[in-house]
Design an enzyme around this catalytic site. Sequence first.
Site, mmCIF file in Angstrom:
data_model
loop_
_atom_site.group_PDB
_atom_site.id
_atom_site.type_symbol
_atom_site.label_atom_id
_atom_site.label_comp_id
_atom_site.label_asym_id
_atom_site.label_seq_id
_atom_site.Cartn_x
_atom_site.Cartn_y
_atom_site.Cartn_z
ATOM 1 N N HIS A 59 -0.009 0.426 15.822
ATOM 2 C CA HIS A 59 1.125 1.120 15.228
ATOM 3 C C HIS A 59 2.377 0.996 16.083
ATOM 4 O O HIS A 59 3.409 1.558 15.756
ATOM 5 C CB HIS A 59 0.789 2.597 15.019
ATOM 6 C CG HIS A 59 -0.446 2.819 14.217
ATOM 7 N ND1 HIS A 59 -1.716 2.719 14.766
ATOM 8 C CD2 HIS A 59 -0.622 3.106 12.906
ATOM 9 C CE1 HIS A 59 -2.608 2.951 13.824
ATOM 10 N NE2 HIS A 59 -1.973 3.189 12.686
ATOM 11 N N GLU A 76 0.849 -1.198 0.000
ATOM 12 C CA GLU A 76 0.000 0.000 0.000
ATOM 13 C C GLU A 76 0.882 1.245 0.000
ATOM 14 O O GLU A 76 1.659 1.452 0.935
ATOM 15 C CB GLU A 76 -0.909 -0.048 1.230
ATOM 16 C CG GLU A 76 -1.861 -1.250 1.170
ATOM 17 C CD GLU A 76 -2.443 -1.632 2.525
ATOM 18 O OE1 GLU A 76 -2.202 -0.922 3.522
ATOM 19 O OE2 GLU A 76 -3.145 -2.655 2.585
ATOM 20 N N GLN A 99 1.908 -1.869 6.103
ATOM 21 C CA GLN A 99 2.267 -0.521 6.567
ATOM 22 C C GLN A 99 2.703 -0.508 8.034
ATOM 23 O O GLN A 99 3.592 0.241 8.415
ATOM 24 C CB GLN A 99 1.104 0.431 6.342
ATOM 25 C CG GLN A 99 0.866 0.651 4.847
ATOM 26 C CD GLN A 99 0.044 1.869 4.561
ATOM 27 O OE1 GLN A 99 -0.883 2.182 5.300
ATOM 28 N NE2 GLN A 99 0.364 2.561 3.486
ATOM 29 N N PHE A 100 2.038 -1.317 8.840
ATOM 30 C CA PHE A 100 2.426 -1.510 10.241
ATOM 31 C C PHE A 100 2.211 -2.983 10.554
ATOM 32 O O PHE A 100 1.262 -3.583 10.044
ATOM 33 C CB PHE A 100 1.556 -0.664 11.189
ATOM 34 C CG PHE A 100 1.840 0.811 11.129
ATOM 35 C CD1 PHE A 100 2.761 1.395 11.998
ATOM 36 C CD2 PHE A 100 1.199 1.611 10.201
ATOM 37 C CE1 PHE A 100 3.031 2.754 11.933
ATOM 38 C CE2 PHE A 100 1.470 2.973 10.129
ATOM 39 C CZ PHE A 100 2.390 3.547 11.004
ATOM 40 N N GLU A 148 -4.686 -6.397 2.793
ATOM 41 C CA GLU A 148 -3.504 -7.098 3.315
ATOM 42 C C GLU A 148 -3.527 -8.587 3.013
ATOM 43 O O GLU A 148 -2.499 -9.172 2.659
ATOM 44 C CB GLU A 148 -3.369 -6.859 4.825
ATOM 45 C CG GLU A 148 -2.941 -5.451 5.208
ATOM 46 C CD GLU A 148 -4.070 -4.437 5.150
ATOM 47 O OE1 GLU A 148 -5.242 -4.859 4.998
ATOM 48 O OE2 GLU A 148 -3.808 -3.230 5.271
ATOM 49 N N LEU A 205 -5.912 -1.365 -0.737
ATOM 50 C CA LEU A 205 -5.818 -1.699 0.686
ATOM 51 C C LEU A 205 -6.407 -3.092 0.876
ATOM 52 O O LEU A 205 -7.625 -3.264 0.896
ATOM 53 C CB LEU A 205 -6.596 -0.678 1.521
ATOM 54 C CG LEU A 205 -6.207 0.782 1.298
ATOM 55 C CD1 LEU A 205 -6.975 1.681 2.264
ATOM 56 C CD2 LEU A 205 -4.714 0.999 1.470
#
Lengths: 326, 323
Positions: free
Chosen positions: A129, A29, A82-83, A60, A58
Amino acid sequence: MAKMTMVQALNMALAQEMEKDDRVVVLGEDVGVDGGVFRVTDGLIDRFGGERVMDTPLAESGIAGFSIGLALYGLRPVCEMQFSGFSYYAMHQMEAHAARLRWRSQGRFHVPMVLRCPYGGGVRALEHHSESREAYWAHTPGLKMVIPSGPRNARALLVSAIRDPDPVVFYEPKAVYRAFREEVPEEEEVFPIGRSQLVRGGKDVTLISYGATLRPTLEAAQTLHDRYGIEAEVIDLLTISPLDDELFSGSVRKTGRAVVVHEAPRSFGPGAEVVSRLVEKAFLYLEAPVKRVTGFDIVIPLYQREQEYLPHADRIMKAVRETLDF
Amino acid sequence: MKVPAEKKMEMLRSMLLTRAFEDALQVLCQIQGKIPGMMILCTGQEAVASGVCAALQNEDFIISNHRSHGHLLAKGADPKALMAEIYGKRTGCNKGKSGTLHLAVPEVNAPCTTTVVGGGLPISVGVAFAQKYRKESAVTVCLFGDGAADEGSFHESLNLASLWQLPVLFVCENNLYAGAQRFEEHTRVKSIADRAAGYPMPGVVVDGNDAPAVYTATLRARETAANGGGPTLLECRTYRCRGHGEADPQHYQPKEEIALWKQRCPILKLEKEMLQKGILSAEELEKLREDSRKAVQEAVRFAEESPWPDVAEAFQDVYVSDL
């Protein structure tokens, strides 16, 4: 040699591998035009084009499953979450397929892919995060789980991960991303997956850590030396699974004492496995119970309490003193 | 489009083989107890596998699901290696590691049959990307059931495949039941193919018990995909004549419904058509049936006479070099 942050070193690893091997593709992403949330893939799309640096929707689970398909057909995908806290959608694909296809097909199909995830606290971000849940992956036979601790080993390990014929989950400590710079050679450098590294010699106690908590561990070792003359040996695991237990059990047979440090929750964390291996391989040499300095069995707290959750040098030193005073 | 007689013969042969293979499995598993564990059969759905695979080239890939025997046999898998694998024997196509539910057959480009419903969808999209990336003319087919179309992975995969116009065919084998749920009980759409409009891609509904119709629709979708026209969602309407698995008593499936669909047997349908058109004689048909029975008997004998894998082999191939 150039001095680089971990972000730059990872970027170099990706660019050099893509240059050498057109089977290597990068996807995720906003990894293309935007260069990734942490800029690890910055500029790759300009050099290699959108077919090799793919901005995905988006999705995963889709990204991981798609990467498995690429790998089954002979490509070498490196996909980014992303995280790490968003990677659990992808976990099903990783554990149900990536981790099993070699075994199921008796080695006739394999899944050479890398799943990159920024992980860990210390950047004042919330929950998903900031968490450190490497044990989920390490508990899955068939996956390899790697966590570098600095720019140079991050680069060398990512190159090894891309070339590895098995699926590798690659956690990047985002607290270290831009925390310091290291000399990273321009020429090729690899570090074998499944091998830990001695980073400081000592005779009194063995400290075992990895990833973001290697720095406070080294800081504690230095202060113990300066203040009390205690010589701590420090080992950086680098690969969580498969775990190299030779180096640290050899060290503990010498020092008789050990403290394991990680920011992952305490129970069933990688530290528990390290302690078990020490019981199996160095039990008769132990002079004191092995200590763990870890995160706690809670969701990582908000930024104002974050530093109390994460292992820091004072907590590590306290544990070392207790071990030595036992 | 006229379907050539030899294609019809090919489809009839693979349907007969699948039926004989699974009839034998049913006895071996449920009556003789020689194969323990689970057994999931495609009886009555053979035309989907045979029709789809008859339209494919050898280099095309298939990604299949838990009801995979028909798909693999129609793609050309060796019945002996398949039977031995289902027994768990060392001579099986996965050396006794995968059993009936997770078969992988490299020789026919079938790398993954997954029992995680919907799990194969994104994998098929990845394989299709790699085929396009390498500028090959091959395509990938993902076979899944109506239940899988409710999974999140269905949406992620169709969206991505359409966005990048990848050479993949999504073949939904709608057998009217997802576990014990009838089609209307798990979705409000009248047809899975209606969902194609949301991505967008062509959505085609075909009689899944009519092998030549499935063949024709697949051939068209394959041509589109191979020529850069992107994916198609092909829904084959059929019926699950047996339970979800062999242990399923099917009490929720009306007896009249099962009886009705048994009359619509795809094998009887094609046999009748071929006999009427004179492209098959009664003697030839008897010979085809006999050939498939013999092939299955041979496969069972091969499996039973084969050795078990060594226990130590369970530790092999977890990673590339054993640790």
